[in-house]
Design a protein around this motif. Structure first.
Motif, PDB file in Angstrom:
ATOM      1  N   ASN A  66       0.817  -1.224   0.000  1.00 53.37           N
ATOM      2  CA  ASN A  66       0.000   0.000   0.000  1.00 53.37           C
ATOM      3  C   ASN A  66       0.847   1.269   0.000  1.00 53.37           C
ATOM      4  O   ASN A  66       0.501   2.264   0.630  1.00 53.37           O
ATOM      5  CB  ASN A  66      -0.951   0.000   1.201  1.00 53.37           C
ATOM      6  CG  ASN A  66      -1.868  -1.201   1.213  1.00 53.37           C
ATOM      7  OD1 ASN A  66      -2.448  -1.565   0.195  1.00 53.37           O
ATOM      8  ND2 ASN A  66      -1.983  -1.844   2.372  1.00 53.37           N
ATOM      9  N   GLN A  67       1.936   1.223  -0.727  1.00 51.74           N
ATOM     10  CA  GLN A  67       2.854   2.364  -0.763  1.00 51.74           C
ATOM     11  C   GLN A  67       2.236   3.539  -1.528  1.00 51.74           C
ATOM     12  O   GLN A  67       1.519   3.347  -2.506  1.00 51.74           O
ATOM     13  CB  GLN A  67       4.134   1.928  -1.452  1.00 51.74           C
ATOM     14  CG  GLN A  67       5.262   2.935  -1.425  1.00 51.74           C
ATOM     15  CD  GLN A  67       6.588   2.267  -1.703  1.00 51.74           C
ATOM     16  OE1 GLN A  67       7.450   2.233  -0.858  1.00 51.74           O
ATOM     17  NE2 GLN A  67       6.753   1.721  -2.890  1.00 51.74           N
ATOM     18  N   ASN A  68       2.528   4.751  -1.050  1.00 56.18           N
ATOM     19  CA  ASN A  68       2.063   5.944  -1.756  1.00 56.18           C
ATOM     20  C   ASN A  68       3.260   6.778  -2.185  1.00 56.18           C
ATOM     21  O   ASN A  68       4.411   6.472  -1.852  1.00 56.18           O
ATOM     22  CB  ASN A  68       1.098   6.752  -0.883  1.00 56.18           C
ATOM     23  CG  ASN A  68       1.713   7.168   0.440  1.00 56.18           C
ATOM     24  OD1 ASN A  68       2.827   7.686   0.478  1.00 56.18           O
ATOM     25  ND2 ASN A  68       1.000   6.937   1.538  1.00 56.18           N
ATOM     26  N   LEU A  69       2.982   7.833  -2.936  1.00 55.01           N
ATOM     27  CA  LEU A  69       4.074   8.645  -3.473  1.00 55.01           C
ATOM     28  C   LEU A  69       4.865   9.353  -2.380  1.00 55.01           C
ATOM     29  O   LEU A  69       6.066   9.588  -2.527  1.00 55.01           O
ATOM     30  CB  LEU A  69       3.515   9.666  -4.467  1.00 55.01           C
ATOM     31  CG  LEU A  69       2.957   9.075  -5.770  1.00 55.01           C
ATOM     32  CD1 LEU A  69       2.276  10.158  -6.595  1.00 55.01           C
ATOM     33  CD2 LEU A  69       4.057   8.406  -6.584  1.00 55.01           C
ATOM     34  N   PHE A  70       4.221   9.688  -1.269  1.00 55.56           N
ATOM     35  CA  PHE A  70       4.922  10.338  -0.159  1.00 55.56           C
ATOM     36  C   PHE A  70       5.983   9.405   0.423  1.00 55.56           C
ATOM     37  O   PHE A  70       7.158   9.766   0.547  1.00 55.56           O
ATOM     38  CB  PHE A  70       3.930  10.728   0.943  1.00 55.56           C
ATOM     39  CG  PHE A  70       2.894  11.735   0.524  1.00 55.56           C
ATOM     40  CD1 PHE A  70       3.160  13.096   0.582  1.00 55.56           C
ATOM     41  CD2 PHE A  70       1.655  11.320   0.073  1.00 55.56           C
ATOM     42  CE1 PHE A  70       2.200  14.021   0.199  1.00 55.56           C
ATOM     43  CE2 PHE A  70       0.687  12.234  -0.311  1.00 55.56           C
ATOM     44  CZ  PHE A  70       0.960  13.596  -0.250  1.00 55.56           C
ATOM     45  N   SER A  71       5.557   8.199   0.789  1.00 55.73           N
ATOM     46  CA  SER A  71       6.486   7.266   1.428  1.00 55.73           C
ATOM     47  C   SER A  71       7.541   6.774   0.449  1.00 55.73           C
ATOM     48  O   SER A  71       8.713   6.581   0.817  1.00 55.73           O
ATOM     49  CB  SER A  71       5.723   6.079   2.028  1.00 55.73           C
ATOM     50  OG  SER A  71       4.985   5.391   1.034  1.00 55.73           O
ATOM     51  N   LEU A  72       7.155   6.562  -0.819  1.00 60.82           N
ATOM     52  CA  LEU A  72       8.115   6.093  -1.808  1.00 60.82           C
ATOM     53  C   LEU A  72       9.233   7.111  -2.016  1.00 60.82           C
ATOM     54  O   LEU A  72      10.425   6.762  -1.999  1.00 60.82           O
ATOM     55  CB  LEU A  72       7.397   5.835  -3.135  1.00 60.82           C
ATOM     56  CG  LEU A  72       8.276   5.462  -4.327  1.00 60.82           C
ATOM     57  CD1 LEU A  72       9.030   4.172  -4.065  1.00 60.82           C
ATOM     58  CD2 LEU A  72       7.433   5.339  -5.604  1.00 60.82           C
ATOM     59  N   THR A  73       8.875   8.363  -2.184  1.00 63.50           N
ATOM     60  CA  THR A  73       9.879   9.409  -2.401  1.00 63.50           C
ATOM     61  C   THR A  73      10.813   9.536  -1.207  1.00 63.50           C
ATOM     62  O   THR A  73      12.046   9.596  -1.364  1.00 63.50           O
ATOM     63  CB  THR A  73       9.187  10.757  -2.681  1.00 63.50           C
ATOM     64  OG1 THR A  73       8.328  10.624  -3.813  1.00 63.50           O
ATOM     65  CG2 THR A  73      10.208  11.852  -2.942  1.00 63.50           C
ATOM     66  N   THR A  99       9.270   8.240 -10.281  1.00 62.09           N
ATOM     67  CA  THR A  99       9.559   8.752  -8.940  1.00 62.09           C
ATOM     68  C   THR A  99      10.974   8.377  -8.527  1.00 62.09           C
ATOM     69  O   THR A  99      11.664   9.156  -7.852  1.00 62.09           O
ATOM     70  CB  THR A  99       8.527   8.208  -7.940  1.00 62.09           C
ATOM     71  OG1 THR A  99       7.220   8.635  -8.349  1.00 62.09           O
ATOM     72  CG2 THR A  99       8.799   8.720  -6.536  1.00 62.09           C
ATOM     73  N   THR A 100      11.443   7.201  -8.943  1.00 61.84           N
ATOM     74  CA  THR A 100      12.838   6.821  -8.698  1.00 61.84           C
ATOM     75  C   THR A 100      13.790   7.853  -9.285  1.00 61.84           C
ATOM     76  O   THR A 100      14.708   8.329  -8.608  1.00 61.84           O
ATOM     77  CB  THR A 100      13.130   5.437  -9.301  1.00 61.84           C
ATOM     78  OG1 THR A 100      12.533   4.425  -8.479  1.00 61.84           O
ATOM     79  CG2 THR A 100      14.624   5.172  -9.383  1.00 61.84           C
ATOM     80  N   SER A 101      13.589   8.222 -10.547  1.00 61.22           N
ATOM     81  CA  SER A 101      14.499   9.162 -11.203  1.00 61.22           C
ATOM     82  C   SER A 101      14.493  10.514 -10.512  1.00 61.22           C
ATOM     83  O   SER A 101      15.547  11.113 -10.268  1.00 61.22           O
ATOM     84  CB  SER A 101      14.104   9.325 -12.671  1.00 61.22           C
ATOM     85  OG  SER A 101      14.269   8.117 -13.364  1.00 61.22           O
ATOM     86  N   MET A 102      13.307  11.009 -10.198  1.00 58.41           N
ATOM     87  CA  MET A 102      13.204  12.314  -9.552  1.00 58.41           C
ATOM     88  C   MET A 102      13.878  12.309  -8.183  1.00 58.41           C
ATOM     89  O   MET A 102      14.653  13.213  -7.847  1.00 58.41           O
ATOM     90  CB  MET A 102      11.731  12.714  -9.427  1.00 58.41           C
ATOM     91  CG  MET A 102      11.476  14.075  -8.806  1.00 58.41           C
ATOM     92  SD  MET A 102      11.371  14.015  -6.987  1.00 58.41           S
ATOM     93  CE  MET A 102       9.835  13.080  -6.779  1.00 58.41           C
ATOM     94  N   ALA A 103      13.618  11.277  -7.379  1.00 56.44           N
ATOM     95  CA  ALA A 103      14.160  11.237  -6.020  1.00 56.44           C
ATOM     96  C   ALA A 103      15.673  11.016  -6.018  1.00 56.44           C
ATOM     97  O   ALA A 103      16.403  11.637  -5.234  1.00 56.44           O
ATOM     98  CB  ALA A 103      13.454  10.144  -5.214  1.00 56.44           C
ATOM     99  N   VAL A 104      16.161  10.146  -6.885  1.00 61.08           N
ATOM    100  CA  VAL A 104      17.604   9.909  -6.966  1.00 61.08           C
ATOM    101  C   VAL A 104      18.316  11.167  -7.453  1.00 61.08           C
ATOM    102  O   VAL A 104      19.386  11.530  -6.936  1.00 61.08           O
ATOM    103  CB  VAL A 104      17.908   8.709  -7.879  1.00 61.08           C
ATOM    104  CG1 VAL A 104      19.401   8.620  -8.179  1.00 61.08           C
ATOM    105  CG2 VAL A 104      17.431   7.410  -7.235  1.00 61.08           C
TER     106      VAL A 104
END
Length: 385
Positions: A66-73, A99-104
């Motif tokens: 149940n992951q969301n964009l907040f917790s993933l980032t 989201t991986t690319s943006m956060a990394v």
């Protein structure tokens, strides 16, 4: 020797970055290259890594129920810091709009590491379509140091945002490199139980329509309209539909409710990358909301109907390799019907030149990186003057 970290987390990223990673690995005298995966798509990512015979050096393993964009980032940002501290890369390569690319990329910026953005410059300029990918890509573009744009249009988008032209390199899209390499593997040495299953599933002499769909903005009414169109298409003669259904319940539940038990619609589990390439080659037309398929299919001579209202890939529309049909039931049906039975329309699309490259994107990227010391020295002198 430059230290290169390549980071990705989803299956599309893995497909497009695998040939680049392998290209860097061939240049061991110039680059020390390591791979970090976030496992944003765990199972599907593993399939691609196995096919391209790649083993990651770091796995952030960020997937949670149940992951969301907040917790993933937040999770990616926290965990990538340890990788940067361990490897101390000079350059971090990220891809596209995940989201991986943006956060990394954001983490690399915080760590003072230079960021190289593959597939840079694609835009819809609608922050909600695709969501969250459009903003992920724009944010990555704002903090990247070097922008490897797949097309001249992508370069122009970056120039309009006041990106330094010296930092933009038009390369073509690495997905074409991956596709052409995959075709060689499939034709020469690769055997796969999924491919055998698909081969037994398909009816000889039928026109195969391949369908994929997963976009957030299509969930709900959008997928209902898409399914209604597919039911109408299934009533046409000599047609067979194959739909590898995305695992997201917001997609899967609607699709199975609307399309299950229709004789010539095959609802199947998501396919591995090699099986999907095989199925694309067997298809007559493709209906999708995917970005990558818009790039791949023209190299196989397959017309694509894009079931979205916007696209960050307008080059394909201009080149005539894709047609935008949105989620309008009538438009999807009527356009598909025309391609199925109008040989002139089909020939025009299937023979159009792919605007996304020639399979040498990775060579262009590597060549630029080999000459980067001279480039940065000249650029520094230029900025001082």
């Amino acid at each position: 020797m430059k230290k290169i970290l390549i980071a990705f987390g989803t299956r599309p990223e893995a497909i497009k970055m695998a040939p680049l990673y392998n290209s860097f690995r061939l240049e061991k005298e110039l680059f020390e290259t390591k791979l970090c995966i976030t496992s944003q798509h765990k199972e599907m990512l593993t399939q691609v890594l196995s096919f391209f015979q790649i083993k990651p050096d770091y796995d952030l393993d960020v997937m949670q129920p149940n992951q969301n964009l907040f917790s993933l980032t937040a999770n990616i940002l926290n965990k990538i810091k340890n990788v940067f501290e361990d490897f101390k890369p000079d350059y971090v390569f990220v891809h596209g709009d995940t989201t991986t690319s943006m956060a990394v990329a954001l983490g690399a910026f915080y760590a003072g590491i230079k960021i190289c953005h593959i597939e840079a410059g694609l835009r819809t300029y609608n922050k909600l379509s695709p969501f969250p990918e459009e903003i992920n890509r724009q944010l990555t573009g704002r903090i990247a140091d070097f922008h490897f744009a797949p097309t001249e249009q992508a370069k122009q988008n970056l120039l309009s945002e006041h990106i330094n032209s010296n930092n933009i390199i038009v390369t073509g899209n690495t997905v074409i490199d991956a596709l052409l390499e995959s075709k060689k593997i499939l034709n020469n040495v690769y055997t796969n139980s999924e491919i055998q299953f698909l081969d037994s599933l398909l009816t000889p002499n039928k026109k195969i329509i391949l369908v994929t769909g997963h976009r957030r903005e299509n969930q709900g009414d959008g997928f209902i309209h898409i399914c209604e169109a597919l039911k109408k298409i299934a009533n046409l003669p000599d047609v067979e539909i194959v739909y590898p259904v995305h695992l997201n319940p917001n997609v899967k539940d609607i699709v199975y409710q609307k399309l299950n038990n229709i004789e010539n619609i095959h609802l199947i589990s998501p396919l591995s990358y090699p099986a999907f390439i095989w199925l694309m080659q067997k298809s007559y037309i493709i209906l999708t909301d995917s970005g990558g398929i818009q790039e791949e299919a023209p190299s196989l001579g397959k017309p694509v109907l894009v079931m979205r209202n916007t696209t960050e890939r307008p080059e394909a529309v201009k080149a005539g390799t894709v047609i935008m049909v949105g989620t309008d039931t009538h438009k999807i049906f009527s356009t598909a019907q025309s391609l199925l039975y109008n040989s002139s329309s089909y020939s025009q699309m299937s023979t159009a030149i792919n605007p996304y490259g020639d399979g040498f994107a990775c060579k262009r990227i590597i060549s630029f990186m080999k000459n980067l010391d001279h480039y940065e020295k000249d650029n520094q002198v230029s900025s001082i003057l």
